[in-house]
Design an enzyme around this catalytic site. Structure first.
Site, mmCIF file in Angstrom:
data_model
loop_
_atom_site.group_PDB
_atom_site.id
_atom_site.type_symbol
_atom_site.label_atom_id
_atom_site.label_comp_id
_atom_site.label_asym_id
_atom_site.label_seq_id
_atom_site.Cartn_x
_atom_site.Cartn_y
_atom_site.Cartn_z
ATOM 1 N N ASN A 119 0.793 -0.951 -0.546
ATOM 2 C CA ASN A 119 -0.054 0.071 -0.314
ATOM 3 C C ASN A 119 0.887 1.501 -0.556
ATOM 4 O O ASN A 119 1.905 1.273 1.045
ATOM 5 C CB ASN A 119 -1.396 0.109 0.851
ATOM 6 C CG ASN A 119 0.035 -0.043 2.286
ATOM 7 O OD1 ASN A 119 0.584 -0.501 3.133
ATOM 8 N ND2 ASN A 119 -0.917 0.584 2.967
ATOM 9 N N CYS A 138 -4.178 0.661 -2.932
ATOM 10 C CA CYS A 138 -3.592 -0.506 -1.758
ATOM 11 C C CYS A 138 -3.125 -1.555 -2.514
ATOM 12 O O CYS A 138 -2.224 -1.630 -3.964
ATOM 13 C CB CYS A 138 -5.410 -1.859 -1.247
ATOM 14 S SG CYS A 138 -6.275 -0.525 -0.928
ATOM 15 N N GLU A 146 -2.680 -4.567 -2.884
ATOM 16 C CA GLU A 146 -3.529 -5.549 -3.940
ATOM 17 C C GLU A 146 -3.513 -5.199 -4.646
ATOM 18 O O GLU A 146 -3.230 -5.965 -6.281
ATOM 19 C CB GLU A 146 -4.855 -6.125 -3.426
ATOM 20 C CG GLU A 146 -5.039 -7.061 -2.281
ATOM 21 C CD GLU A 146 -5.755 -5.665 -0.679
ATOM 22 O OE1 GLU A 146 -4.432 -4.824 -0.997
ATOM 23 O OE2 GLU A 146 -6.509 -5.843 -0.181
#
Length: 160
Positions: free
Chosen positions: A61, A72, A74
């Site tokens: 992040n 983020c 991901e």
């Protein structure tokens, strides 16, 4: 009117119960928390993805004083993979997080925006992404984002 039950399925296990390749992916996500830039929240998240060809890519992040400008872990991993290897499906995603006290005991889950991005990856490649959510108490193993988003919106919804 009728009631519709929606059931999700996931496993919960200890890290050492997972196959070696899943353990390695989780360890990469844990290491990726060190690459987090989180001066405001002090909440460091790392993600690691495995591509169909076996290559692993990490993300972390990244915060910004203009909060909506951050991203983020991901999505940093997924977008990096898609930019460099667009022909490779993502087969697995591991997520780990820590705060000022260390790694979290309970697994952290992806936010709604990240869930939508993972959903679109599954839709794009027509294959599930195995999701490994790490906490020091154990790991949630989820076989598809559909188990986290049972009523989801994808491209096909616009054409139906």
């Amino acid at each position: 009117m009728k009631t519709i039950d929606i059931h999700i399925q996931m496993a919960f296990c200890k890290l050492e119960e997972l196959p070696q390749e899943d353990q390695q992916l989780i360890q990469a996500a844990i290491r990726a928390t060190d690459n987090s830039y989180a001066p405001y929240s002090k909440f460091n998240v790392g993600a690691a993805i495995r591509l169909e060809n076996g290559l692993e890519i990490i993300g972390a992040n990244q915060e910004n004083a203009a909060f909506p400008s951050g991203l983020c872990a991901e999505r940093t991993a997924i977008f990096a993979a898609q930019a460099q290897y667009p022909e490779q499906a993502i087969t697995a995603l591991a997520i780990a997080a820590r705060n000022q006290n260390g790694l979290l005991a309970e697994p952290v889950t992806p936010c709604g925006s990240c869930r939508q991005v993972i959903l679109e990856i599954e839709d794009r490649y027509k294959r599930p992404v195995r999701i490994l959510l790490y906490g020091t108490k154990g790991v949630y193993v989820i076989n598809s984002i559909n188990d986290l988003m049972p009523l989801s919106f994808v491209d096909a919804n616009m054409n139906g």
